[in-house]
Design a protein around this motif. Structure first.
Motif, mmCIF file in Angstrom:
data_model
loop_
_atom_site.group_PDB
_atom_site.id
_atom_site.type_symbol
_atom_site.label_atom_id
_atom_site.label_comp_id
_atom_site.label_asym_id
_atom_site.label_seq_id
_atom_site.Cartn_x
_atom_site.Cartn_y
_atom_site.Cartn_z
ATOM 1 N N LEU A 24 40.435 47.397 38.912
ATOM 2 C CA LEU A 24 41.380 46.779 39.464
ATOM 3 C C LEU A 24 42.838 47.281 38.960
ATOM 4 O O LEU A 24 43.769 47.121 39.702
ATOM 5 C CB LEU A 24 41.492 45.362 38.812
ATOM 6 N N ARG A 25 43.000 47.852 37.803
ATOM 7 C CA ARG A 25 44.236 48.703 37.463
ATOM 8 C C ARG A 25 44.408 49.602 38.466
ATOM 9 O O ARG A 25 45.697 49.503 38.872
ATOM 10 C CB ARG A 25 43.965 49.160 36.023
ATOM 11 N N PRO A 44 51.052 38.414 41.305
ATOM 12 C CA PRO A 44 50.405 37.309 41.577
ATOM 13 C C PRO A 44 49.978 36.679 40.051
ATOM 14 O O PRO A 44 49.523 37.567 39.180
ATOM 15 C CB PRO A 44 49.387 37.714 42.351
ATOM 16 N N PRO A 45 49.990 35.380 39.751
ATOM 17 C CA PRO A 45 49.361 34.938 38.603
ATOM 18 C C PRO A 45 47.989 35.544 38.366
ATOM 19 O O PRO A 45 47.144 35.869 39.334
ATOM 20 C CB PRO A 45 49.411 33.539 38.613
ATOM 21 N N GLU A 46 47.367 35.566 37.090
ATOM 22 C CA GLU A 46 46.086 35.882 36.726
ATOM 23 C C GLU A 46 45.131 35.386 37.439
ATOM 24 O O GLU A 46 44.284 35.625 37.990
ATOM 25 C CB GLU A 46 45.873 35.851 35.200
ATOM 26 N N ARG A 47 45.470 33.897 37.499
ATOM 27 C CA ARG A 47 44.249 33.054 38.121
ATOM 28 C C ARG A 47 44.235 33.477 39.715
ATOM 29 O O ARG A 47 42.937 33.096 40.196
ATOM 30 C CB ARG A 47 44.727 31.406 37.816
ATOM 31 N N THR A 53 39.840 38.161 43.849
ATOM 32 C CA THR A 53 39.150 39.453 43.389
ATOM 33 C C THR A 53 37.583 38.980 43.188
ATOM 34 O O THR A 53 36.512 39.720 43.179
ATOM 35 C CB THR A 53 39.509 40.211 42.554
ATOM 36 N N GLY A 54 37.498 37.726 42.582
ATOM 37 C CA GLY A 54 36.271 37.067 42.320
ATOM 38 C C GLY A 54 35.876 37.829 40.724
ATOM 39 O O GLY A 54 34.648 37.608 40.249
ATOM 40 N N LEU A 55 37.162 38.279 40.248
ATOM 41 C CA LEU A 55 36.601 38.634 38.777
ATOM 42 C C LEU A 55 37.364 37.707 37.949
ATOM 43 O O LEU A 55 37.770 36.742 38.304
ATOM 44 C CB LEU A 55 37.678 40.160 38.631
ATOM 45 N N VAL A 60 40.697 40.547 34.695
ATOM 46 C CA VAL A 60 42.299 40.724 35.045
ATOM 47 C C VAL A 60 43.258 40.821 34.091
ATOM 48 O O VAL A 60 44.203 41.657 34.240
ATOM 49 C CB VAL A 60 42.538 39.436 35.854
ATOM 50 N N ARG A 61 43.325 40.054 33.043
ATOM 51 C CA ARG A 61 44.209 40.219 31.780
ATOM 52 C C ARG A 61 44.089 41.573 31.241
ATOM 53 O O ARG A 61 45.154 42.261 31.085
ATOM 54 C CB ARG A 61 43.957 39.135 30.903
ATOM 55 N N LYS A 62 42.940 42.179 31.210
ATOM 56 C CA LYS A 62 42.785 43.349 30.627
ATOM 57 C C LYS A 62 43.533 44.531 31.522
ATOM 58 O O LYS A 62 43.999 45.506 31.005
ATOM 59 C CB LYS A 62 41.280 44.006 30.297
ATOM 60 N N ALA A 63 43.145 44.452 32.765
ATOM 61 C CA ALA A 63 43.979 45.186 33.732
ATOM 62 C C ALA A 63 45.305 45.463 33.777
ATOM 63 O O ALA A 63 45.966 46.296 33.698
ATOM 64 C CB ALA A 63 43.293 45.183 35.112
#
Length: 252
Positions: A24-25, A44-47, A53-55, A60-63
């Motif tokens: 994702l990164r 775009p917001p994390e949510r 992406t379905g992740l 997402v936050r880590k990326a």
């Protein structure tokens, strides 16, 4: 292509291509490189990214945190994550002893400063050693946030003996102009450069993400007769500078 289509997992997510946050990164970084995610605009917001992406939001936050550590995005508390503005690399020669103001003027850039500290103080152990001060001596300190074309570039902290600079308030823009007027401009210097990760308070001043790569530079400058005239401890944005040195083959 829309951001939704660009982030759709069938276009890039592979089960055997490494950790999902790394994939994702890489995808978000490609979006920045391609101009789909434009400098200065919010991600775009994390949510929303998690939904597309379905992740998981943790992934997402880590990326996004990984992108922030490399200065590709800037995280602002309460506002979200933004694509970092492009900062052109400045090539700084290690063979020329010039002031920040002179460097920027040669590049056609407008330099400016914000004072962080300016006055006379008792010297620190590092200042006593670097400036060869007596135990009861005083030191003039000049600490500034240096900017080029209104973009923060470096935090510069200069220390000088009060015999060299008895009144630090004389320095309004260029320290070297003041030193030159009194015949005390340095002619050579020794520099030590090391890589660091920027602390929270430093990153805030430089308008970058905490933990981003930076350069710490210690410089000791000398007069023609060998006396030490200036000791500086500076921190530069790692995304804004390339330091260049010309090397010659030593004769055997």
């Amino acid at each position: 292509m829309s951001v939704v289509n660009f982030l759709s997992p069938e276009n890039w997510l592979q089960p055997d291509a490494g950790p999902r946050y790394v994939q994702l990164r890489k995808r978000l970084s490609e979006g920045v490189d391609q101009g789909l995610l434009k400098a200065g605009n919010p991600l775009p917001p994390e949510r929303e990214i998690a939904s597309i992406t379905g992740l998981s939001r943790v992934t997402v936050r880590k990326a996004i945190q990984s992108l922030a550590q490399d200065g590709i995005v800037v995280q602002k508390q309460g506002s979200g994550s933004f694509v970092a503005s492009h900062t052109p690399k400045i090539e700084q020669s290690l063979s020329r002893l010039t002031s920040f103001s002179e460097d920027m003027a040669r590049r056609g850039m407008m330099s400016s400063s914000a004072w962080l500290e300016r006055g006379i103080f008792m010297p620190s152990p590092d200042e006593v050693l670097a400036l060869a001060l007596s135990p009861d001596a005083s030191v003039s300190r000049l600490a500034r946030l240096r900017a080029a074309d209104d973009k923060p570039m470096a935090i510069e902290r200069a220390s000088l003996s009060t015999e060299v600079l008895p009144d630090p308030l004389l320095v309004e823009s260029s320290l070297y102009e003041v030193l030159e007027a009194s015949g005390l401009r340095p002619v050579r210097a020794l520099q030590k450069i090391s890589a660091i990760n920027l602390a929270d308070d430093t990153a805030k001043l430089l308008d970058v993400a905490p933990g981003m790569a930076g350069l710490r530079i210690e410089r000791t400058s000398y007069l023609p007769d060998g006396r030490v005239v200036e000791f500086t401890q500076s921190i530069y944005r790692g995304d804004a500078y390339n330091f260049v040195a010309e090397l010659r083959l030593a004769k055997e």
